[in-house]
Design an enzyme around this catalytic site. Structure first.
Site, PDB file in Angstrom:
ATOM      1  N   SER A 104      50.053  39.101  52.602  1.00 34.87           N
ATOM      2  CA  SER A 104      50.879  40.115  51.958  1.00 34.87           C
ATOM      3  C   SER A 104      51.081  41.206  51.299  1.00 34.87           C
ATOM      4  O   SER A 104      49.933  41.695  52.189  1.00 34.87           O
ATOM      5  CB  SER A 104      50.409  39.361  50.684  1.00 34.87           C
ATOM      6  OG  SER A 104      51.103  39.157  48.698  1.00 34.87           O
ATOM      7  N   TYR A 147      43.415  38.091  44.567  1.00 34.28           N
ATOM      8  CA  TYR A 147      44.577  37.971  45.051  1.00 34.28           C
ATOM      9  C   TYR A 147      44.611  39.247  45.947  1.00 34.28           C
ATOM     10  O   TYR A 147      44.362  38.689  47.796  1.00 34.28           O
ATOM     11  CB  TYR A 147      45.845  37.516  44.950  1.00 34.28           C
ATOM     12  CG  TYR A 147      46.839  37.044  45.738  1.00 34.28           C
ATOM     13  CD1 TYR A 147      46.892  35.935  46.542  1.00 34.28           C
ATOM     14  CD2 TYR A 147      47.827  37.684  46.373  1.00 34.28           C
ATOM     15  CE1 TYR A 147      47.744  35.259  47.223  1.00 34.28           C
ATOM     16  CE2 TYR A 147      49.395  36.690  46.991  1.00 34.28           C
ATOM     17  CZ  TYR A 147      48.641  36.351  47.631  1.00 34.28           C
ATOM     18  OH  TYR A 147      49.936  36.124  48.677  1.00 34.28           O
ATOM     19  N   THR A 173      52.062  21.920  54.955  1.00 31.20           N
ATOM     20  CA  THR A 173      54.001  21.275  54.021  1.00 31.20           C
ATOM     21  C   THR A 173      54.434  21.849  53.218  1.00 31.20           C
ATOM     22  O   THR A 173      55.067  20.975  52.163  1.00 31.20           O
ATOM     23  CB  THR A 173      53.065  19.961  53.892  1.00 31.20           C
ATOM     24  OG1 THR A 173      51.619  20.476  52.718  1.00 31.20           O
ATOM     25  CG2 THR A 173      51.690  19.204  54.960  1.00 31.20           C
TER      26      THR A 173
END
Length: 251
Positions: free
Chosen positions: A144, A157, A16
């Site tokens: 990533s 991350y 979304t």
């Protein structure tokens, strides 16, 4: 290249917002039935459904906190009940907050790993029985560039994305017996709500200037590759980490 996804059922987590929304949009415009997943933001979910109003018959909206293993299981139970199969899974949902190692708490570290690694594994595990009868089953993990290049204040991350890349390779090796192809797509910095939360405008501009292509990635850049890897044309690509970054890793 136009890719026909008629009669394909695809789950896109975190769809979304940002890259996930663009992937879902291009899939449904190409004929796919798309399960649009989100975790918390009801207003963005409503905005997404409104944007795709013309395709509402080919959309199933599901809210599930990926940090909650029971919620993930329940999401797949709903998919199994409604469709009985799954042709594609795109693990796009991600969580990222900037912390130095000294400021990063154990609880925050665990939470990021839960969303960016454990939930992706759980989605893959739940997808397997739904994919066994699909003709061209596909799993795409969105990672990533930071899965292969370290960055200050991003230990959690970077660790998560590196783990995702290796998860892809292990899953591709093990699931090849079911003809399930598993690949990673690793974008560079892309202007999404998550990126704007994580980086200052000065950092964003500096990254664009440094890139050999002299621009940042767009959500379309990543979505175009994801759709190709989900397609029948990508049947001989398996276990790869494909970078979409304009050449930033060359510098």
């Amino acid at each position: 290249m136009y890719i026909n996804f008629n009669e394909k059922v695809v789950l896109v987590t975190g769809s979304t917002s940002g890259i996930g929304r663009q992937i879902a949009k291009q899939l449904v415009e190409s004929g796919a039935t798309v399960i649009i997943h989100y975790g918390h933001n009801d207003s963005m979910a409503e905005e997404t459904i409104k944007e795709l109003e013309n395709y509402k018959d080919n959309i199933l909206l599901i809210k599930a906190d990926l940090a909650d293993s029971q919620a993930v299981d329940k999401m797949f139970e709903e998919i199994a009940l409604k469709y009985g199969r799954l042709d594609g899974l795109v693990n796009c949902a991600a969580y990222d907050k900037i912390f130095s190692i000294e400021d990063l708490t154990v609880e925050e570290y665990k939470h990021e790993l839960n969303v960016d690694v454990v939930a992706r594994f759980q989605c893959i595990k739940n997808a397997i029985p739904l994919m066994k009868n699909a003709r061209f089953p596909r799993i795409i993990n969105i990672a990533s560039r930071l899965g292969t290049r370290p960055m200050e204040d991003s230990l959690a991350y970077c660790t998560s994305e590196a783990a995702t890349i290796m998860m892809t390779k292990c899953a591709a090796l093990e699931l090849a017996k079911y003809n399930i192809k598993v690949n990673t797509v690793s974008p560079s910095l892309t202007l999404t709500p998550l990126a704007r939360q994580s980086y200052t405008e000065e950092e964003i501009e500096a990254t664009a200037t440094k890139n050999p292509s002299k621009r940042l990635g767009t959500t379309e850049d990543t979505a175009n590759l994801v759709l190709f890897l989900l397609s029948e044309q990508a049947d001989y690509i398996n276990g790869e980490n494909v970078n979409v970054n304009g050449g930033i890793l060359l510098k």
